[in-house]
Design a protein around this motif. Structure first.
Motif, PDB file in Angstrom:
ATOM      1  N   ILE A  46       0.852  -1.186   0.000  1.00 40.23           N
ATOM      2  CA  ILE A  46       0.000   0.000   0.000  1.00 40.23           C
ATOM      3  C   ILE A  46       0.894   1.244   0.000  1.00 40.23           C
ATOM      4  N   LEU A  47       0.560   2.223  -0.829  1.00 41.07           N
ATOM      5  CA  LEU A  47       1.275   3.488  -0.835  1.00 41.07           C
ATOM      6  C   LEU A  47       0.520   4.520  -0.004  1.00 41.07           C
ATOM      7  N   VAL A  48       1.265   5.352   0.682  1.00 45.41           N
ATOM      8  CA  VAL A  48       0.697   6.491   1.417  1.00 45.41           C
ATOM      9  C   VAL A  48       1.284   7.733   0.776  1.00 45.41           C
ATOM     10  N   ALA A  49       0.431   8.470   0.061  1.00 46.86           N
ATOM     11  CA  ALA A  49       0.917   9.587  -0.743  1.00 46.86           C
ATOM     12  C   ALA A  49       0.193  10.871  -0.370  1.00 46.86           C
ATOM     13  N   GLY A  50       0.644  11.957  -0.969  1.00 47.86           N
ATOM     14  CA  GLY A  50       0.035  13.262  -0.706  1.00 47.86           C
ATOM     15  C   GLY A  50       1.075  14.353  -0.816  1.00 47.86           C
ATOM     16  N   GLY A  57       6.574   0.900   6.735  1.00 46.63           N
ATOM     17  CA  GLY A  57       6.043   0.271   7.929  1.00 46.63           C
ATOM     18  C   GLY A  57       5.282  -0.988   7.567  1.00 46.63           C
ATOM     19  N   ARG A  58       4.893  -1.738   8.585  1.00 49.70           N
ATOM     20  CA  ARG A  58       4.180  -2.994   8.352  1.00 49.70           C
ATOM     21  C   ARG A  58       3.059  -3.142   9.362  1.00 49.70           C
ATOM     22  N   LEU A  59       1.948  -3.706   8.918  1.00 53.56           N
ATOM     23  CA  LEU A  59       0.813  -3.972   9.804  1.00 53.56           C
ATOM     24  C   LEU A  59       0.184  -5.297   9.419  1.00 53.56           C
ATOM     25  N   THR A  60       0.077  -6.206  10.379  1.00 58.67           N
ATOM     26  CA  THR A  60      -0.576  -7.499  10.149  1.00 58.67           C
ATOM     27  C   THR A  60      -2.036  -7.410  10.582  1.00 58.67           C
ATOM     28  N   LEU A  61      -2.927  -7.730   9.661  1.00 62.20           N
ATOM     29  CA  LEU A  61      -4.359  -7.780   9.949  1.00 62.20           C
ATOM     30  C   LEU A  61      -4.776  -9.244   9.878  1.00 62.20           C
ATOM     31  N   ASP A  99      -7.285 -10.956  11.081  1.00 60.13           N
ATOM     32  CA  ASP A  99      -8.683 -11.252  10.750  1.00 60.13           C
ATOM     33  C   ASP A  99      -8.938 -11.154   9.254  1.00 60.13           C
ATOM     34  N   ALA A 100      -8.237 -10.201   8.598  1.00 68.55           N
ATOM     35  CA  ALA A 100      -8.405 -10.018   7.153  1.00 68.55           C
ATOM     36  C   ALA A 100      -7.497 -10.949   6.352  1.00 68.55           C
ATOM     37  N   GLY A 101      -6.554 -11.594   7.040  1.00 72.31           N
ATOM     38  CA  GLY A 101      -5.662 -12.520   6.358  1.00 72.31           C
ATOM     39  C   GLY A 101      -4.602 -11.857   5.507  1.00 72.31           C
ATOM     40  N   VAL A 102      -4.213 -10.629   5.869  1.00 72.28           N
ATOM     41  CA  VAL A 102      -3.213  -9.914   5.071  1.00 72.28           C
ATOM     42  C   VAL A 102      -2.186  -9.259   5.987  1.00 72.28           C
ATOM     43  N   VAL A 103      -1.009  -9.038   5.428  1.00 73.49           N
ATOM     44  CA  VAL A 103      -0.014  -8.209   6.080  1.00 73.49           C
ATOM     45  C   VAL A 103       0.253  -7.048   5.133  1.00 73.49           C
ATOM     46  N   LEU A 104       0.049  -5.850   5.637  1.00 78.65           N
ATOM     47  CA  LEU A 104       0.184  -4.650   4.824  1.00 78.65           C
ATOM     48  C   LEU A 104       1.603  -4.116   4.918  1.00 78.65           C
ATOM     49  N   TYR A 105       2.180  -3.839   3.779  1.00 79.57           N
ATOM     50  CA  TYR A 105       3.479  -3.184   3.707  1.00 79.57           C
ATOM     51  C   TYR A 105       3.239  -1.762   3.218  1.00 79.57           C
ATOM     52  N   LEU A 106       3.500  -0.809   4.090  1.00 77.36           N
ATOM     53  CA  LEU A 106       3.149   0.587   3.830  1.00 77.36           C
ATOM     54  C   LEU A 106       4.371   1.363   3.371  1.00 77.36           C
ATOM     55  N   PHE A 107       4.253   2.002   2.228  1.00 77.79           N
ATOM     56  CA  PHE A 107       5.332   2.800   1.674  1.00 77.79           C
ATOM     57  C   PHE A 107       4.857   4.250   1.567  1.00 77.79           C
ATOM     58  N   GLY A 108       5.440   5.123   2.374  1.00 76.37           N
ATOM     59  CA  GLY A 108       5.109   6.535   2.319  1.00 76.37           C
ATOM     60  C   GLY A 108       5.962   7.227   1.275  1.00 76.37           C
ATOM     61  N   THR A 109       5.337   7.938   0.352  1.00 81.61           N
ATOM     62  CA  THR A 109       6.063   8.595  -0.729  1.00 81.61           C
ATOM     63  C   THR A 109       6.576   9.958  -0.287  1.00 81.61           C
ATOM     64  N   PRO A 110       7.665  10.439  -0.899  1.00 81.06           N
ATOM     65  CA  PRO A 110       8.105  11.809  -0.623  1.00 81.06           C
ATOM     66  C   PRO A 110       7.117  12.803  -1.209  1.00 81.06           C
ATOM     67  N   GLY A 111       6.947  13.930  -0.536  1.00 83.49           N
ATOM     68  CA  GLY A 111       5.921  14.873  -0.957  1.00 83.49           C
ATOM     69  C   GLY A 111       6.381  15.973  -1.896  1.00 83.49           C
ATOM     70  N   GLN A 112       7.662  16.335  -1.839  1.00 81.26           N
ATOM     71  CA  GLN A 112       8.100  17.462  -2.649  1.00 81.26           C
ATOM     72  C   GLN A 112       8.195  17.106  -4.123  1.00 81.26           C
ATOM     73  N   GLU A 113       7.933  18.062  -4.968  1.00 80.04           N
ATOM     74  CA  GLU A 113       7.923  17.839  -6.414  1.00 80.04           C
ATOM     75  C   GLU A 113       9.258  17.303  -6.919  1.00 80.04           C
ATOM     76  N   ARG A 114      10.359  17.728  -6.314  1.00 84.44           N
ATOM     77  CA  ARG A 114      11.671  17.307  -6.804  1.00 84.44           C
ATOM     78  C   ARG A 114      11.927  15.819  -6.573  1.00 84.44           C
ATOM     79  N   PHE A 115      11.085  15.150  -5.769  1.00 82.20           N
ATOM     80  CA  PHE A 115      11.250  13.719  -5.536  1.00 82.20           C
ATOM     81  C   PHE A 115      10.157  12.884  -6.190  1.00 82.20           C
ATOM     82  N   TRP A 116       9.293  13.496  -6.990  1.00 80.18           N
ATOM     83  CA  TRP A 116       8.184  12.756  -7.580  1.00 80.18           C
ATOM     84  C   TRP A 116       8.645  11.689  -8.556  1.00 80.18           C
TER      85      TRP A 116
END
Length: 203
Positions: A21-25, A76-80, A82-99
């Motif tokens: 999963i990506l975490v962007a903004g 980061g990582r989160l094991t769910l 009950d849902a049967g999944v382990v989420l691997y979370l990747f937060g993206t850089p926000g500044q335009e120069r890193f897009w």
């Protein structure tokens, strides 16, 4: 630790499916905070201090107190269980120069949370456009700074000009584990619904 799955890693892997999963903004909307809040492991951060070299490049309007920024990604990582999944979370850089890194981070991702700050909503348009143009399912998380949000989900969705009016817009506090977990579950529900949609049409 309370609230975290203490099952041995090898046992978890036998019963859970990995989901990227990506975490962007935009710059300074709370992506690093969100990953830190929910991760069951010590999150990987690639932060550097903001220096005078960023003057005229990094837009600090409204976030003048910000002193560090993500230059590669957060992880980061989160094991769910009950849902049967382990989420691997990747937060993206926000500044335009890193897009330029976003396409690399997109590889293998199944969905995303686009975190927005309604005080600076224009900074979230690139993330929305990015995922819409690449067809990656996402939910919008309106970060409620100081526990306040003056706009409704419908107003935020309209302001973002979302192509799909059914894209979920959620209110959350990136510092609240309950809120972040709820947004991730909502994203999983969206992914499941989209995966089942073709089967429903063909059936």
């Amino acid at each position: 630790m309370p609230g975290y799955d203490t099952t041995a890693p090898q046992e978890r892997e036998q019963h859970t499916a990995p989901v990227k999963i990506l975490v962007a903004g935009g710059f300074g909307v709370g992506k690093t905070t969100l990953v830190e809040t929910i991760s069951e492991i010590e999150p990987l951060r690639t932060e550097e201090r903001l220096t005078s070299a960023g003057i005229g490049v990094d837009d600090l309007d409204g976030i003048e107190s910000k002193t560090v920024t993500t230059v590669a990604m957060d992880f980061g990582r989160l094991t769910l269980t009950d849902a049967g999944v382990v989420l691997y979370l990747f937060g993206t850089p926000g500044q335009e120069r890193f897009w330029f890194m976003w396409d690399d981070l997109l590889n293998g991702a199944l969905g995303a949370i686009v975190l927005v700050d309604t005080r600076r909503l224009d900074r979230s348009f690139p993330a929305v456009d990015f995922f819409e143009s690449r067809g990656l399912p996402f939910v919008v998380g309106a970060n409620c700074f100081h526990g306040e949000q003056p706009y409704t989900a419908e107003e935020i969705g309209a302001a973002l000009h979302l192509r799909d009016p059914n894209t979920p817009v959620l209110m959350l506090d990136a510092r609240s584990r309950t809120d972040v977990r709820g947004s991730l579950l909502a994203l999983l529900d969206l992914l499941i619904a989209k995966a089942q949609a073709p089967a429903a049409v063909s059936g």
